[in-house]
Design a protein around this motif. Structure first.
Motif, PDB file in Angstrom:
ATOM      1  N   VAL A 197     -14.244  -1.241  -1.746  1.00 28.55           N
ATOM      2  CA  VAL A 197     -12.981  -1.564  -2.412  1.00 28.55           C
ATOM      3  C   VAL A 197     -12.066  -2.324  -1.455  1.00 28.55           C
ATOM      4  CG1 VAL A 197     -10.842  -0.528  -3.295  1.00 28.55           C
ATOM      5  CG2 VAL A 197     -13.042   0.253  -4.147  1.00 28.55           C
ATOM      6  N   LYS A 198     -12.002  -1.857  -0.224  1.00 28.29           N
ATOM      7  CA  LYS A 198     -11.155  -2.525   0.769  1.00 28.29           C
ATOM      8  C   LYS A 198     -11.607  -3.968   0.977  1.00 28.29           C
ATOM      9  CE  LYS A 198      -9.502  -2.235   5.490  1.00 28.29           C
ATOM     10  NZ  LYS A 198      -9.697  -1.677   6.811  1.00 28.29           N
ATOM     11  N   PRO A 215     -12.672   8.894  -6.911  1.00 27.66           N
ATOM     12  CA  PRO A 215     -11.803   9.925  -7.480  1.00 27.66           C
ATOM     13  C   PRO A 215     -10.482   9.310  -7.951  1.00 27.66           C
ATOM     14  CG  PRO A 215     -12.515  10.520  -5.257  1.00 27.66           C
ATOM     15  CD  PRO A 215     -12.977   9.126  -5.511  1.00 27.66           C
ATOM     16  N   GLN A 216      -9.787  10.041  -8.807  1.00 28.63           N
ATOM     17  CA  GLN A 216      -8.497   9.580  -9.326  1.00 28.63           C
ATOM     18  C   GLN A 216      -7.543   9.303  -8.161  1.00 28.63           C
ATOM     19  OE1 GLN A 216      -8.483   9.076 -12.445  1.00 28.63           O
ATOM     20  NE2 GLN A 216      -6.396   8.457 -12.738  1.00 28.63           N
ATOM     21  N   PRO A 217      -6.866   8.128  -8.165  1.00 27.41           N
ATOM     22  CA  PRO A 217      -5.945   7.816  -7.066  1.00 27.41           C
ATOM     23  C   PRO A 217      -4.782   8.818  -6.989  1.00 27.41           C
ATOM     24  CG  PRO A 217      -6.310   5.887  -8.461  1.00 27.41           C
ATOM     25  CD  PRO A 217      -6.940   7.056  -9.139  1.00 27.41           C
ATOM     26  N   LEU A 218      -4.307   9.038  -5.782  1.00 18.07           N
ATOM     27  CA  LEU A 218      -3.170   9.928  -5.567  1.00 18.07           C
ATOM     28  C   LEU A 218      -1.868   9.212  -5.925  1.00 18.07           C
ATOM     29  CD1 LEU A 218      -4.183  11.366  -2.081  1.00 18.07           C
ATOM     30  CD2 LEU A 218      -4.174  12.603  -4.230  1.00 18.07           C
ATOM     31  N   THR A 219      -0.910   9.972  -6.428  1.00 16.39           N
ATOM     32  CA  THR A 219       0.408   9.405  -6.703  1.00 16.39           C
ATOM     33  C   THR A 219       1.194   9.355  -5.398  1.00 16.39           C
ATOM     34  OG1 THR A 219       1.413  11.553  -7.138  1.00 16.39           O
ATOM     35  CG2 THR A 219       0.420  10.420  -9.032  1.00 16.39           C
ATOM     36  N   LEU A 263       1.079  15.460   1.031  1.00 21.74           N
ATOM     37  CA  LEU A 263      -0.015  15.615   1.989  1.00 21.74           C
ATOM     38  C   LEU A 263       0.413  15.203   3.395  1.00 21.74           C
ATOM     39  CD1 LEU A 263      -3.016  14.301  -0.144  1.00 21.74           C
ATOM     40  CD2 LEU A 263      -2.692  16.632   0.690  1.00 21.74           C
ATOM     41  N   VAL A 264       1.225  14.150   3.495  1.00 21.41           N
ATOM     42  CA  VAL A 264       1.726  13.698   4.806  1.00 21.41           C
ATOM     43  C   VAL A 264       2.583  14.801   5.417  1.00 21.41           C
ATOM     44  CG1 VAL A 264       3.286  12.075   5.964  1.00 21.41           C
ATOM     45  CG2 VAL A 264       1.574  11.218   4.349  1.00 21.41           C
ATOM     46  N   GLU A 265       3.496  15.366   4.628  1.00 22.52           N
ATOM     47  CA  GLU A 265       4.363  16.447   5.135  1.00 22.52           C
ATOM     48  C   GLU A 265       3.534  17.641   5.595  1.00 22.52           C
ATOM     49  OE1 GLU A 265       7.590  16.457   5.822  1.00 22.52           O
ATOM     50  OE2 GLU A 265       7.631  14.370   5.176  1.00 22.52           O
ATOM     51  N   ALA A 266       2.533  18.014   4.794  1.00 20.21           N
ATOM     52  CA  ALA A 266       1.679  19.152   5.155  1.00 20.21           C
ATOM     53  C   ALA A 266       0.904  18.870   6.442  1.00 20.21           C
ATOM     54  CB  ALA A 266       0.719  19.460   4.010  1.00 20.21           C
ATOM     55  N   ALA A 267       0.402  17.656   6.595  1.00 16.45           N
ATOM     56  CA  ALA A 267      -0.363  17.305   7.798  1.00 16.45           C
ATOM     57  C   ALA A 267       0.533  17.275   9.028  1.00 16.45           C
ATOM     58  CB  ALA A 267      -1.050  15.951   7.609  1.00 16.45           C
ATOM     59  N   GLN A 287      -9.334  10.078   1.543  1.00 14.50           N
ATOM     60  CA  GLN A 287     -10.391   9.067   1.541  1.00 14.50           C
ATOM     61  C   GLN A 287     -10.829   8.743   0.116  1.00 14.50           C
ATOM     62  OE1 GLN A 287     -12.019   7.973   4.629  1.00 14.50           O
ATOM     63  NE2 GLN A 287     -12.758   6.339   3.343  1.00 14.50           N
ATOM     64  N   GLY A 288     -10.737   7.490  -0.243  1.00 10.82           N
ATOM     65  CA  GLY A 288     -11.155   7.056  -1.567  1.00 10.82           C
ATOM     66  C   GLY A 288     -10.115   7.268  -2.645  1.00 10.82           C
ATOM     67  N   ARG A 289      -9.038   7.952  -2.316  1.00  8.60           N
ATOM     68  CA  ARG A 289      -8.015   8.233  -3.320  1.00  8.60           C
ATOM     69  C   ARG A 289      -6.716   7.510  -3.026  1.00  8.60           C
ATOM     70  NH1 ARG A 289      -7.357  14.300  -4.471  1.00  8.60           N
ATOM     71  NH2 ARG A 289      -6.476  13.449  -6.365  1.00  8.60           N
ATOM     72  N   ALA A 290      -6.633   6.882  -1.848  1.00  9.30           N
ATOM     73  CA  ALA A 290      -5.429   6.137  -1.470  1.00  9.30           C
ATOM     74  C   ALA A 290      -5.799   5.095  -0.433  1.00  9.30           C
ATOM     75  CB  ALA A 290      -4.371   7.092  -0.910  1.00  9.30           C
ATOM     76  N   ASP A 291      -5.022   4.032  -0.382  1.00  8.24           N
ATOM     77  CA  ASP A 291      -5.228   2.984   0.611  1.00  8.24           C
ATOM     78  C   ASP A 291      -4.818   3.544   1.975  1.00  8.24           C
ATOM     79  OD1 ASP A 291      -5.537   0.583   1.935  1.00  8.24           O
ATOM     80  OD2 ASP A 291      -3.625  -0.244   1.244  1.00  8.24           O
ATOM     81  N   MET A 292      -5.772   3.591   2.895  1.00  6.18           N
ATOM     82  CA  MET A 292      -5.509   4.216   4.197  1.00  6.18           C
ATOM     83  C   MET A 292      -4.422   3.493   4.988  1.00  6.18           C
ATOM     84  SD  MET A 292      -7.173   6.974   4.263  1.00  6.18           S
ATOM     85  CE  MET A 292      -6.894   7.465   5.944  1.00  6.18           C
ATOM     86  N   SER A 293      -4.303   2.175   4.832  1.00 13.60           N
ATOM     87  CA  SER A 293      -3.255   1.459   5.563  1.00 13.60           C
ATOM     88  C   SER A 293      -1.875   1.842   5.033  1.00 13.60           C
ATOM     89  CB  SER A 293      -3.465  -0.054   5.484  1.00 13.60           C
ATOM     90  OG  SER A 293      -3.452  -0.492   4.154  1.00 13.60           O
ATOM     91  N   ALA A 294      -1.772   2.089   3.724  1.00 16.32           N
ATOM     92  CA  ALA A 294      -0.502   2.525   3.148  1.00 16.32           C
ATOM     93  C   ALA A 294      -0.167   3.942   3.610  1.00 16.32           C
ATOM     94  CB  ALA A 294      -0.554   2.463   1.624  1.00 16.32           C
TER      95      ALA A 294
END
Length: 149
Positions: A58-59, A92-96, A103-107, A131-138
């Motif tokens: 996809v990338k 998988p369904q993309p994350l909102t 997830l960022v706050e939890a990490a 992975q696969g649910r969001a653009d890693m660069s974003a």
């Protein structure tokens, strides 16, 4: 065999029965990429591994699409869009945005990160979850913005 590989194989069979040659070609390209990864790693891929292969595809398609649009090659851009749509069917369904922020706050909390220097640890925790649910660069940009506060 992973469930995702079975799903892709079934999709190839359905496209062949329907006589959809372009879809068959794209699906075979996906299976070839998966098989190549299996040969390279000398192991059968899990669903997570297959998702990683699909994410990489996809990338690549997004980057090529951007370049074709900038060059004014709409014919090639349309081909990339079609490939993107079919590959995305198996991800998988993309994350909102809200889910990514959560997830960022939890990490950040889990790793105790305090500055941008801790970004690698935060990304290490996040990568398997998004992975696969969001653009890693974003996601990386959001982590960096969060740690820069």
């Amino acid at each position: 065999m992973s469930a995702l590989k079975v799903e892709i194989t079934d999709a190839v069979k359905q496209a062949m029965r329907a006589g959809d040659k372009s879809r068959v070609g794209i699906l075979r390209m996906i299976t070839a990429a998966i098989k190549q990864q299996e040969v390279d790693s000398r192991a059968e891929l899990t669903d997570a591994d297959v998702t990683a292969v699909l994410s990489k595809m996809v990338k690549q398609r997004r980057e090529a699409l951007e370049q074709y649009e900038q060059a004014g090659r709409e014919d090639l851009a349309e081909k990339e869009r079609t490939e993107l749509e079919i590959i995305a069917e198996f991800l998988p369904q993309p994350l909102t945005d809200a889910e990514i922020d959560g997830l960022v706050e939890a990490a950040v909390a889990e790793t105790g990160a305090a500055s941008v220097r801790d970004m690698g640890r935060v990304m290490g925790v996040l990568k398997p979850k998004v992975q696969g649910r969001a653009d890693m660069s974003a996601v990386s940009a959001r982590v960096k913005a969060r740690l820069s506060d």
